[in-house]
Design a protein around this motif. Structure first.
Motif, PDB file in Angstrom:
ATOM      1  N   TYR A   1      57.215  54.485  -8.660  1.00 39.55           N
ATOM      2  CA  TYR A   1      58.320  55.021  -9.453  1.00 39.55           C
ATOM      3  C   TYR A   1      57.803  55.647 -10.741  1.00 39.55           C
ATOM      4  CZ  TYR A   1      62.621  55.188 -12.201  1.00 39.55           C
ATOM      5  OH  TYR A   1      63.672  55.611 -12.963  1.00 39.55           O
ATOM      6  N   PRO A   2      58.251  56.787 -11.192  1.00 36.14           N
ATOM      7  CA  PRO A   2      59.172  57.718 -10.536  1.00 36.14           C
ATOM      8  C   PRO A   2      58.441  58.590  -9.503  1.00 36.14           C
ATOM      9  CG  PRO A   2      58.592  58.502 -12.735  1.00 36.14           C
ATOM     10  CD  PRO A   2      57.827  57.249 -12.529  1.00 36.14           C
TER      11      PRO A   2
ATOM     12  N   LYS B   1      58.821  61.186  -7.759  1.00 34.27           N
ATOM     13  CA  LYS B   1      58.739  62.646  -7.748  1.00 34.27           C
ATOM     14  C   LYS B   1      57.467  63.183  -8.412  1.00 34.27           C
ATOM     15  CE  LYS B   1      62.561  65.357  -8.751  1.00 34.27           C
ATOM     16  NZ  LYS B   1      63.374  66.086  -9.745  1.00 34.27           N
ATOM     17  N   ILE B   2      57.060  62.588  -9.503  1.00 32.09           N
ATOM     18  CA  ILE B   2      55.891  63.124 -10.219  1.00 32.09           C
ATOM     19  C   ILE B   2      54.596  62.852  -9.434  1.00 32.09           C
ATOM     20  CG2 ILE B   2      55.635  61.073 -11.731  1.00 32.09           C
ATOM     21  CD1 ILE B   2      54.927  64.738 -12.681  1.00 32.09           C
ATOM     22  N   TYR B   3      54.506  61.664  -8.823  1.00 35.16           N
ATOM     23  CA  TYR B   3      53.301  61.364  -8.038  1.00 35.16           C
ATOM     24  C   TYR B   3      53.249  62.254  -6.796  1.00 35.16           C
ATOM     25  CZ  TYR B   3      52.848  57.334 -11.092  1.00 35.16           C
ATOM     26  OH  TYR B   3      52.718  56.534 -12.194  1.00 35.16           O
TER      27      TYR B   3
ATOM     28  N   ILE C   1      58.847  69.881 -13.587  1.00 28.81           N
ATOM     29  CA  ILE C   1      57.981  68.895 -12.918  1.00 28.81           C
ATOM     30  C   ILE C   1      56.579  69.479 -12.712  1.00 28.81           C
ATOM     31  CG2 ILE C   1      57.647  67.539 -10.800  1.00 28.81           C
ATOM     32  CD1 ILE C   1      59.847  66.429 -12.553  1.00 28.81           C
TER      33      ILE C   1
END
Lengths: 308, 308
Positions: free
Chosen positions: A41-42, A44-46, A122
């Motif tokens: 978490y989060p 999306k960034i990973y 992002i």
């Protein structure tokens, strides 16, 4: 006991198989990169960081680092975290360069660019995350190397990506866009900073981690500057001569953007001659390393002979 | 010979003068930052980096690093390169957060934001340049500190700014925008990552450089997490209660953006009470450091009492 001269490679040995060498190293680098970033978490960034980092490619930069470390008497294990960090930094520079505020590219290696998938915000953060993680990764993951060498490798990478390297090259590239009076000196500045600086960091950091002395590191710098410039000249030539299918990206883009390139300054034949001269000089720098330099010599040739 | 107990501070000594302390440290930090980046070709990128890095501000982050290093028995000189790097990283995060693709802010500390002066492309690159330079700067400029400690400080800063810190916090902040059902847990995640993580890196890196042991570093972590969260609660309160003139930026921005904040979750009085409780807990963590903790204790109080 084996006599010392038995350790020398016989002269009639089979030629070095670069293709097999690259394939094996590429598998090792992919595995290391794959396990370098865990999604949490989060998410999306990973995921955004992994999307671009694990998008394939030749992995030339990490392989140059590993090959140099081995040539200098070190091991693949000593250099693998730095090799991964170099690919993270290279990936960051591609993500940020592709942004609408910069080169505004929708495709990269035949896939949508990071910001087309995740959005501009992002994509900026994914680049920042990769850049920061590169340094953390070297600092925490490098094993069996004296810490002062690790620090020097970190300094080398930081210098190569900052205003004195990649970033500075990109600034001059942006300033030169649409100008028809760009000189050979300016073009040289752009490419020694946008391309050669990071390639130099690849081989020099590999040498530093293995503990090479100063004069040898300087040889490696010159080797990298020469292959870096040759790499860029070949890139410019391919933009004119290769098809979009071969390149995995739009061909003829430079011409369309009225970009000054080596072929537009020198013509294609002279550009090719210059690239070959640079590669020859690069290979000469490796003479003192003897047979051990085979992978770096073959990599230099590979750059001039590549088709994409 | 001076007797050992003469070195103890007398109990009736004048209270610690934080204002004078901050002023002196600020002068030292400004001088170090000023000389950290020299303008050279291509001038525009160095000027853009300096524009935001030298825009004033309280320099709380570098001062926290220096104060912790001194408290732990180290010197200002040992920590100054890391202190500067922390401000470079903080500045990078502000430049990128202000971009149109992110928070789209035109003003920061009463001046035009970086991209309003230099353009989005240069602002992205100035942030990248500052981030890369931060790590190079620690690696090359830190003197009289064992290299393994310097490596650990680098890892600390990298972790604080990457996806596990600042970048991750910003991602969740962006995802929460315009949502009215943001929970206290999510708000907590945003601020422990966007604000507290870097403050933690400030004090822990200061302690690491001075050679503190693990249990003391954990005390410093908890101190920083608590003041970091209190800092953010106070920030939210000031956004409601302070004037634009006091803040040097638009007031009431959170309310306008329908952002969930601590005052909107808890009300102003309860938010203030929570901030004070966090500061009290933070100060307790410093008990083992005795009189030497005075600057860090005063800094914790300063955060709750600040007006901008």
């Amino acid at each position: 006991m084996v006599a010392a001269d038995n350790l020398q490679m016989p002269h009639n040995e089979a030629p070095f198989d670069l293709s097999a060498y690259l394939k094996q190293r590429q598998v090792e680098v992919e595995a290391a990169l794959e396990s370098s970033i865990i999604v949490t978490y989060p998410e999306k960034i990973y995921e955004a960081m992994r999307y671009s980092l694990l998008a394939g490619g030749k992995r030339l930069r990490p392989i140059l680092c590993l090959a140099t470390c081995e040539m200098a008497g070190g091991t693949v294990e000593m250099a693998m975290p730095t090799a991964c960090a170099l690919e993270m930094i290279h990936t960051m520079s591609l993500i940020h360069d592709d942004l609408p505020a910069m080169d505004n590219d929708d495709y990269r290696r035949g896939r949508l660019t990071n910001h087309k998938v995740y959005g501009d915000d992002i994509a900026i953060l994914a680049g920042d995350g990769l850049l920061a993680y590169a340094f953390e990764y070297i600092a925490t993951q490098t094993k069996n190397v004296p810490p002062e060498r690790v620090l020097r490798a970190i300094a080398q990478l930081g210098h190569a990506v900052g205003a004195a390297g990649l970033v500075g090259g990109q600034v001059v590239d942006l300033e030169s866009e649409g100008k028809s009076d760009v000189t050979a000196d300016t073009l040289h500045f752009i490419h020694t900073h946008k391309t050669a600086a990071l390639l130099e960091a690849c081989v020099v950091s590999g040498g530093v981690l293995a503990g090479l002395e100063e004069s040898d590191l300087q040889r490696l710098s010159r080797y990298a500057q020469n292959i870096g410039l040759a790499f860029q000249i070949i890139d410019d030539i391919l933009d004119v001569t290769a098809t979009a299918e071969e390149l995995g990206k739009t061909a003829g883009k430079d011409l369309q953007a009225q970009k000054v390139t080596y072929p537009s300054l020198w013509g294609i034949e002279e550009s090719r001659r210059q690239a070959q001269a640079l590669i020859a000089t690069a290979k000469e720098e490796l003479t003192p390393f003897g047979e051990k330099a085979q992978p770096l010599i073959a990599l230099a040739d590979f750059i001039t002979n590549r088709k994409n």
